[in-house]
Design a protein around this motif. Structure first.
Motif, mmCIF file in Angstrom:
data_model
loop_
_atom_site.group_PDB
_atom_site.id
_atom_site.type_symbol
_atom_site.label_atom_id
_atom_site.label_comp_id
_atom_site.label_asym_id
_atom_site.label_seq_id
_atom_site.Cartn_x
_atom_site.Cartn_y
_atom_site.Cartn_z
ATOM 1 N N VAL A 162 -5.068 -5.648 -8.673
ATOM 2 C CA VAL A 162 -5.620 -6.909 -8.218
ATOM 3 C C VAL A 162 -6.335 -6.769 -6.862
ATOM 4 C CG1 VAL A 162 -4.110 -8.418 -6.860
ATOM 5 C CG2 VAL A 162 -4.508 -8.901 -9.299
ATOM 6 N N LEU A 163 -6.365 -5.532 -6.329
ATOM 7 C CA LEU A 163 -6.938 -5.344 -4.989
ATOM 8 C C LEU A 163 -8.464 -5.427 -4.986
ATOM 9 C CD1 LEU A 163 -4.818 -2.620 -3.193
ATOM 10 C CD2 LEU A 163 -5.003 -5.036 -2.665
ATOM 11 N N ALA A 171 -0.908 1.650 1.849
ATOM 12 C CA ALA A 171 -1.391 2.920 1.317
ATOM 13 C C ALA A 171 -2.620 2.740 0.438
ATOM 14 C CB ALA A 171 -0.280 3.600 0.532
ATOM 15 N N ALA A 172 -2.671 1.652 -0.315
ATOM 16 C CA ALA A 172 -3.779 1.473 -1.257
ATOM 17 C C ALA A 172 -5.022 0.903 -0.584
ATOM 18 C CB ALA A 172 -3.339 0.571 -2.409
ATOM 19 N N GLY A 173 -4.970 0.709 0.727
ATOM 20 C CA GLY A 173 -6.097 0.104 1.429
ATOM 21 C C GLY A 173 -7.364 0.939 1.292
ATOM 22 N N ALA A 228 -4.741 3.297 7.121
ATOM 23 C CA ALA A 228 -5.366 2.711 5.932
ATOM 24 C C ALA A 228 -4.952 1.248 5.852
ATOM 25 C CB ALA A 228 -4.918 3.451 4.682
ATOM 26 N N ALA A 229 -5.876 0.402 5.459
ATOM 27 C CA ALA A 229 -5.560 -1.022 5.398
ATOM 28 C C ALA A 229 -6.453 -1.687 4.369
ATOM 29 C CB ALA A 229 -5.773 -1.674 6.768
ATOM 30 N N ILE A 230 -5.979 -2.831 3.881
ATOM 31 C CA ILE A 230 -6.806 -3.598 2.962
ATOM 32 C C ILE A 230 -7.281 -4.860 3.696
ATOM 33 C CG2 ILE A 230 -4.777 -4.763 1.955
ATOM 34 C CD1 ILE A 230 -7.910 -3.815 -0.032
ATOM 35 N N GLU A 231 -8.548 -5.173 3.514
ATOM 36 C CA GLU A 231 -9.106 -6.358 4.145
ATOM 37 C C GLU A 231 -8.590 -7.588 3.401
ATOM 38 O OE1 GLU A 231 -13.370 -6.439 3.999
ATOM 39 O OE2 GLU A 231 -13.484 -8.479 4.765
ATOM 40 N N VAL A 259 -1.174 -11.206 -1.672
ATOM 41 C CA VAL A 259 -0.035 -10.981 -2.561
ATOM 42 C C VAL A 259 0.164 -9.478 -2.776
ATOM 43 C CG1 VAL A 259 0.818 -11.290 -4.915
ATOM 44 C CG2 VAL A 259 -0.254 -13.212 -3.725
ATOM 45 N N ALA A 260 -0.913 -8.783 -3.115
ATOM 46 C CA ALA A 260 -0.812 -7.343 -3.382
ATOM 47 C C ALA A 260 -0.392 -6.575 -2.132
ATOM 48 C CB ALA A 260 -2.137 -6.812 -3.912
#
Length: 560
Positions: free
Chosen positions: A148-149, A214-216, A394-397, A439-440
């Motif tokens: 869902v990222l 980690a998934a960022g 590492a990061a997700i926006e 959420v993710a």
RNA sequence: CGGGGCGUGGCGCAGCCUGGUAGCGCGCCUGCUUUGGGAGCAGGAGGUCCUCGGUUCGAAUCCGGGCGCCCCGACCA
């Protein structure tokens, strides 16, 4: 009624084979989401509850700064996108209606909202305005990934602000900074607000909200008092030991040595004692030779910003004549402007000699070649800002805020009359948040070997009540009663009333990850106690049966 | 857009190389037993083997086209 015996929570023992990211695996395994196609996801009931919790937090905080919620169509006439020049974007889904009219599926709503504001706002008295909505956005992503990222269709909260001038925009922007800080704080995520690139949208300022995981897909540079996307981050370089200077450049034979590693090893100097030459073709400017230290990397975004124009790497046949042969190029004698990175200090460097199989040593910027300065390298862990070393994560926006200026108001004619009766363009800002990514990111940040360990604010349910008794047992009867009491107290309870082995219920509860599990079994019940498990850390506690419902909620309130 | 991989029951996989009755684990259904960490026994249901075409007496298996999905990179307003 949320009894697990009748609730659609499709948990799986095994993760889908093609899942890579933790959030992808766990969200599918926990029954929160299901995939329909590439980048297309259905939110199952429990997952949607978590999503809705995020939405509600955002809504409350935006209302608190005077935001007004509305809803705009996903399906748009192509016309307004042509007017702003965004019709040509590859990621934009385009289609035709039955009459052949060009339509688009909106990826954001600047065009729509600005069109309305252009019609509705006439006077400075109508400003400022903060409008927002939650709406599906469609993007024909080159590569959807990680569950869902990064998807092709997702819900985004977009706010748009409308002000008379830059000063008003700054105030609206600051309001959003405040609201966003509170939103992310309330979600329970670990997060950073970082400076970000203003991108192709133009504009005068931007920040991103980043959740490290980690998934960022992004990387952020962090130091005390400093946080920036590495796309634009700037820092003081780590020093490099240069060889003794020479009176003038001196050729060295370096047959077949075309990489920094090879040349540095052969000459016995550190990578940083070389200058790396990177020829680019800049739009409207032609060939430019970008020069950075041998141990540094050119940052394409910083380079684009420094040049003030898009650019691309030049092909060997495009620079062979004016500069030299690929693998041996350098700034000395190059027939192209040289853009020298700020990290290159005075001293003698090794560079390509612009003829095959030779390098120069003792090359000094200024003495041996002319240049323009710019900061165009990618920062590295260990570089410093204000004397403090930076680290890179590492990061997700998960959100962004952006000063748009008049990028949309001008083409769409959104103007107002000021006190003197002069027509002026409205100054806009835009501000996005992706609830699905929040959420993710929460899943990524809290997961352990057993599953998800939600922050309290986002958990699909506040409590999971697990009854170990069979139908007709005393435990079952007690659990039913407790379920009623908890609900009467306003708690959001998932009741596992299924006829399954205890191990299965515990495993499912830990996979789903509600912050607190209540276990009703013969053992503890006969001991006059109710057993609780705090999901994060999985530690067990107990409370007396007398007044148990209140005690459970009291404990719940203390959880992160 | 480049590179790699995969498509067989709800999930995870074997079978394909070397063509010949479609299999395993989990899950699901029925019954009995079992109930504090993914139970046991017995019986059962469920698959156009992604698709279209070709080769062949015969194709999940070999060949070709298409579609779908995943990963890496590029890209990501």
């Amino acid at each position: 009624m949320t009894r697990l015996s009748t609730y659609l929570l499709p948990t799986e023992k095994q993760a889908p084979a093609d899942a890579e990211a933790i959030s992808h695996k766990l969200m599918v395994r926990a029954g929160l989401v299901r995939q329909l196609g590439t980048g297309l996801w259905t939110w199952m009931p429990a997952g949607w509850r978590a999503h809705q919790k995020v939405v509600q937090i955002i809504r409350e905080e935006l209302n608190a700064i005077g935001g007004q919620e509305l809803l705009m169509p996903v399906l748009n006439p192509g016309e307004i996108w042509k007017r702003t020049g965004r019709y040509g974007i590859d990621e934009l889904f385009k289609l035709q209606d039955r009459k052949g009219a060009e339509m688009v599926l909106a990826m954001t709503h600047e065009e729509v909202v600005t069109t309305h504001v252009a019609q509705l706002v006439r006077s400075y008295r109508d400003l400022p305005l903060i409008l927002y909505h939650f709406q599906v956005k469609e993007r024909d992503e080159p590569r959807p990934r990680a569950g869902v990222l990064r998807t092709r269709e997702f819900i985004m909260k977009d706010s748009y602000t409308f002000d008379r001038d830059e000063e008003g925009l700054n105030a609206s922007y600051e309001k959003h900074v405040g609201a966003y800080d509170r939103i992310f704080e309330r979600t329970g995520l670990e997060w950073y607000r970082v400076e970000s690139d203003v991108g192709m949208m133009g504009g005068s300022g931007a920040h991103e909200y980043m959740a490290p995981c980690a998934a960022g897909e992004d990387a952020v540079a962090l130091a005390p008092g400093y946080a920036a996307n590495v796309e634009i981050a700037s820092a003081d370089p780590q020093p490099v030991a240069l060889p003794a200077p020479l009176d003038k450049p001196e050729e060295v034979h370096t047959p077949g040595l075309t990489t920094v590693e090879e040349v540095a090893a052969n000459l016995g100097v550190p990578h940083g004692a070389l200058l790396k030459a990177y020829p680019v073709i800049a739009e409207g400017r032609g060939l430019v030779l970008v020069v950075v230290r041998g141990d540094h990397r050119v940052n394409e975004i910083k380079l684009r910003n420094a040049l003030g124009a898009p650019c691309r790497p030049a092909q060997p046949d495009e620079f062979a004549q004016k500069i030299g042969p690929a693998g041996y190029i350098g700034p000395v004698g190059a027939n192209a402007p040289v853009l020298l990175d700020d990290a290159v200090t005075d001293g003698g460097y090794v560079t390509g000699a612009n003829r095959p199989d030779f390098h120069l040593r003792g090359v000094e910027p200024g003495r041996d070649f002319a240049f323009e300065r710019a900061d165009v390298r990618t920062v590295e862990a260990g570089d410093t800002v204000g004397g403090n070393a930076i680290r890179i994560e590492a990061a997700i926006e998960v959100g962004n805020i952006f000063k748009l200026g008049t990028r949309y108001s001008e083409p769409l004619g959104a103007t107002y009359l000021d006190e003197s009766g002069t027509s002026r363009p409205i100054v806009m800002g835009s501000y996005g948040i992706g609830p699905a990514r929040i959420v993710a990111a929460a899943v990524e940040q809290t997961a352990d070997e057993a599953g998800i360990a939600w922050p309290r604010a986002l958990a699909p349910f506040e409590l999971e009540l697990v009854s170990l008794g069979r139908a007709g047992s005393e435990e079952q009867a007690y659990a039913e009663r407790l379920y009623g009491e908890l609900r009467a107290l306003g708690a959001d309870v998932l009741y596992d009333d299924r006829d399954l082995a205890p191990g299965q219920k515990f495993a499912d509860a830990e996979l789903l990850g509600c912050p607190l599990r209540i276990t009703v079994g013969k053992r503890t019940l006969s001991g006059g106690e109710l057993e609780l498990q705090v999901r994060r850390g999985r530690e067990t506690r107990s409370v007396p049966l007398d007044g148990a419902a209140e005690a459970v909620l009291d404990l719940w309130r203390t959880l992160p």
